[in-house]
Design an enzyme around this catalytic site. Structure first.
Site, short mmCIF file in Angstrom:
data_model
loop_
_atom_site.label_atom_id
_atom_site.label_comp_id
_atom_site.label_asym_id
_atom_site.label_seq_id
_atom_site.Cartn_x
_atom_site.Cartn_y
_atom_site.Cartn_z
CG ASP A 1 40.97 43.15 40.54
OD1 ASP A 1 41.53 44.20 40.90
OD2 ASP A 1 39.88 42.75 41.00
CG HIS B 1 46.68 46.73 38.77
ND1 HIS B 1 45.62 45.86 38.89
CD2 HIS B 1 47.71 46.13 39.41
CE1 HIS B 1 45.99 44.80 39.57
NE2 HIS B 1 47.25 44.93 39.90
#
Length: 466
Positions: free
Chosen positions: A441, A437
């Site tokens: 995204d 992450h």
């Protein structure tokens, strides 16, 4: 005079080491150059050798973890070594006699641990295929070695009698001599006088290295040394040493979770179209290409297309920089008896289904036979893991650093779904995408997984690269 035996420095980030093995007993007489102890850090293993002739005094026992610079033993170099010289086993000529016949026909040949890659500094003696003192032919397999990445086998370079120096289960450094081949015929196969046919003399063999080369010290008591790595029964449990591969896997997975922000997103795919296509073309496919059309080639091609559509997943973080990959080397996780390996399929964007299936088949065979090479496991940009072959319905796969994504496939299960306002039974598979992450995204991850779903539910899209 006493010489301190200290734990040497092993790198800026290494502050301690574990005393894995003492090769000598407390009070043993040793010769300069004899291996005394094996030390393990969280990165490498190394051996300490005697700096001079003397008598060993052990201060810190096996299994203890100590700081760099700690004195773990002392070597008394004064008159303490003299009694060993007066011991009845001292005479050099009788000790060398067993080797003399072989020397007449040719010099003994050392069997050493070969280099296996820049990052590999040690190997485990997994299995001896021959017994000490046994006759071997040129080209016969002698031993299986395991590193933290691959396994390989060593063959005998000549015909002769094998003298095993390092027993099974021991971890040794690259270049270490683990056996010698004495040239000779099959009739010369009986062990020499110094071989321990009777285990009773084992305690006094500590002095024997004084009349042989240092590595030969372990030959005199292989049963005693092997106890360190053999499984030990402790009431209702059994304790045994982890293999190098298992230790590497454990470290790799923990590091992945500690160095990346791993998040997993899920979806499901209707496998009806893929299954129908496979069934309709399977016979012709096998006739033309010699391999079966499996599910994995569809997933590899789908992932390749999705990486093109969502390029952020085809990248990695290196320090404060983002490295963007412009190639499509996909790792495919394969389970073996010794653990999970991830060989890499190269340039999947330029390969057809048949070539991908053949590559997977070749890797599976190499994995089963322990023939996977280091280069087979390096350089992947993305990984596919198929837990479905073991019956897994759902999982959250862990990243394979430094990659930023991994796709988890699962078992195909007939389930009711709503389709065009009706409830129908379809072969469904849950998909799981774990991603870093920090770089990817949530929107990109979901888009990536939907691209894969769309490609599999309409396989013709793969042919048209849609």
């Amino acid at each position: 005079m006493a010489i301190d035996i200290k734990v040497p420095a092993a790198g800026e980030s290494i502050t301690s080491a574990n005393i894995a093995k003492w090769y000598k007993n407390d009070g043993d007489a040793v010769k300069k150059g004899d291996p005394l102890a094996s030390l393990e850090t969280d990165k490498v293993s190394n051996e300490l050798e005697a700096e001079a002739d003397g008598v060993l005094s052990i201060i810190v026992q096996e299994g203890e973890e100590v700081a760099i610079g700690t004195v773990i033993g002392k070597l008394e170099t004064s008159s303490a070594a003299a009694p060993a010289a007066e011991n009845p086993v001292q005479p050099a000529a009788p000790a060398a006699a067993p080797v003399a016949p072989a020397a007449a026909a040719g010099s003994p040949v050392d069997i050493a641990v070969p280099a296996a890659g820049e990052s590999i500094t040690s190997a485990n003696v997994a299995e001896w295929r021959k017994k000490d003192g046994e006759h071997v032919e040129k080209g016969e397999i002698l031993v299986t070695l395991e590193t933290d990445k691959v396994s390989n086998e060593l063959e005998s370079p000549i015909a002769g009698i094998i003298r095993i120096l390092i027993p099974e289960g021991e971890e040794v450094s690259i270049g270490k001599v683990i056996a010698r081949i004495e040239p000779g015929g099959a009739n010369a196969g009986s062990p020499p006088a110094s071989a321990p046919e009777n285990p009773a003399p084992a305690p006094k063999t500590a002095a024997e290295p004084a009349r042989t080369k240092p590595d030969l010290s372990v030959v005199s008591a292989p049963r005693e040394i092997a106890k360190a790595s053999a499984p030990s029964e402790e009431g209702r449990t059994t304790r045994k040493k982890m293999s190098m591969l298992r230790r590497k896997i454990a470290t790799h997975l923990v590091n992945a979770q500690q160095t990346a922000a791993i998040l997993t997103t899920f979806n499901e795919v209707d496998m009806t179209a893929v299954m129908k296509l496979r069934k309709s073309v399977q016979e012709d496919f096998v006739k033309k290409h010699g391999v079966k059309l499996g599910f994995m080639s569809f997933f590899v091609k789908a992932v390749t297309q999705a990486l093109k559509d969502v390029p952020s997943i085809n990248g990695r973080i290196e320090g404060n920089e983002v490295i963007q990959n412009h190639f499509y080397d996909i790792g495919v996780a394969i389970g073996t008896e010794k653990g999970l390996i991830v060989p890499v399929l190269r340039d999947c964007d330029g390969k057809g289904f048949a070539q991908i299936e053949q590559d997977i088949l070749d890797y599976a065979e190499k994995g089963r036979s322990g023939k996977i090479a280091i280069e087979d496991l390096q350089g992947g940009v993305f990984t596919i893991s198929n837990g479905g072959v073991y019956g897994s319905l759902l999982s959250t796969p862990i990243l394979n650093p430094p990659q930023s994504g991994i796709l988890g496939m699962h078992t195909i299960q007939q389930r009711p779904i709503a389709l065009n306002g009706q409830v129908v039974i379809r072969p469904m598979m849950y998909l799981a995408l774990s991603y870093d992450h920090r770089l990817v995204d949530g929107k990109e991850a979901v888009t990536f997984l939907i691209r894969i779903k769309d490609a599999l539910e309409a396989p013709h899209r793969l042919m048209l690269e849609l």
